[in-house]
Design a protein around this motif. Structure first.
Motif, mmCIF file in Angstrom:
data_model
loop_
_atom_site.group_PDB
_atom_site.id
_atom_site.type_symbol
_atom_site.label_atom_id
_atom_site.label_comp_id
_atom_site.label_asym_id
_atom_site.label_seq_id
_atom_site.Cartn_x
_atom_site.Cartn_y
_atom_site.Cartn_z
ATOM 1 N N ARG A 91 -37.551 -46.820 -49.484
ATOM 2 C CA ARG A 91 -36.236 -47.444 -49.556
ATOM 3 C C ARG A 91 -35.506 -46.871 -50.758
ATOM 4 O O ARG A 91 -36.002 -45.989 -51.450
ATOM 5 N N LEU A 92 -34.342 -47.401 -51.027
ATOM 6 C CA LEU A 92 -33.621 -46.985 -52.225
ATOM 7 C C LEU A 92 -34.442 -47.338 -53.456
ATOM 8 O O LEU A 92 -35.254 -48.264 -53.430
ATOM 9 N N PRO A 93 -34.264 -46.606 -54.569
ATOM 10 C CA PRO A 93 -35.127 -46.804 -55.746
ATOM 11 C C PRO A 93 -35.101 -48.209 -56.326
ATOM 12 O O PRO A 93 -36.066 -48.638 -56.936
ATOM 13 N N PHE A 94 -34.022 -48.963 -56.147
ATOM 14 C CA PHE A 94 -33.957 -50.287 -56.743
ATOM 15 C C PHE A 94 -34.497 -51.374 -55.816
ATOM 16 O O PHE A 94 -34.556 -52.534 -56.193
ATOM 17 N N LEU A 95 -34.929 -51.010 -54.597
ATOM 18 C CA LEU A 95 -35.513 -51.974 -53.671
ATOM 19 C C LEU A 95 -37.014 -51.748 -53.568
ATOM 20 O O LEU A 95 -37.481 -50.620 -53.529
ATOM 21 N N GLN A 96 -37.752 -52.837 -53.494
ATOM 22 C CA GLN A 96 -39.209 -52.759 -53.354
ATOM 23 C C GLN A 96 -39.558 -52.277 -51.951
ATOM 24 O O GLN A 96 -39.055 -52.789 -50.976
ATOM 25 N N SER A 97 -40.421 -51.288 -51.848
ATOM 26 C CA SER A 97 -40.850 -50.773 -50.553
ATOM 27 C C SER A 97 -42.211 -51.359 -50.203
ATOM 28 O O SER A 97 -43.101 -51.433 -51.038
ATOM 29 N N VAL A 134 -30.366 -44.891 -58.725
ATOM 30 C CA VAL A 134 -30.218 -43.869 -57.675
ATOM 31 C C VAL A 134 -29.862 -42.532 -58.301
ATOM 32 O O VAL A 134 -30.392 -41.487 -57.924
ATOM 33 N N GLU A 135 -28.957 -42.531 -59.273
ATOM 34 C CA GLU A 135 -28.581 -41.283 -59.949
ATOM 35 C C GLU A 135 -29.776 -40.678 -60.686
ATOM 36 O O GLU A 135 -29.956 -39.466 -60.694
#
Length: 141
Positions: A91-97, A134-135
């Motif tokens: 997932r996006l880096p700030f969301l837990q996968s 994300v950056e």
């Protein structure tokens, strides 16, 4: 265990680059990696800590060698490629996968472990600004 044996174990098992996470200017980035304690990074708290830290890696190596002896070289290679493909789904880096595909491949989706109870994303201390994370992941920062 004498101190010489412990030092040789640490030298073989702990990567030197992992001891001092460096930022862009050679200084530790405390905002991203948190505060560090040199004592915690150099010595294990218990003699079995090194063994427990590498347990899953040793288990996988043993399973792959057994699989290679039974079915040939193609079986562990195929399984490792499937693991690598399943690890890339994020997932996006700030969301837990949840890594459900990887858990299904390894067979750990049917068992409840320590990390299933105490890895609740709602209780996570690692919550940052989504745009900055994300950056950083894309290498723009």
């Amino acid at each position: 265990m004498n101190s010489r044996g412990l030092r040789s174990q640490l030298k073989d098992s702990v990567p030197v680059a992992g001891l001092c996470p460096q930022g862009a200017y050679g200084v530790q980035d405390s905002l991203r990696s948190g505060f560090s304690s040199v004592k915690n990074e150099l010595l294990p708290a218990h003699p079995l800590e090194l063994s427990e830290k590498n347990f899953q890696l040793n288990q996988d190596k043993m399973n792959f060698s057994t699989l290679r002896n039974i079915q040939g070289l193609h079986a562990p290679l195929k399984l490792q490629m499937e693991y690598r493909a399943a690890r890339q789904i994020q997932r996006l880096p700030f969301l837990q996968s949840s890594n459900l595909a990887l858990d299904t491949l390894k067979g750990s989706d049917e068992s409840i472990g320590f990390e299933d109870i105490l890895s609740d994303p709602a209780q996570s201390e690692m919550m940052g600004e989504p745009h900055m994370m994300v950056e950083y992941k894309l290498g723009l920062l």
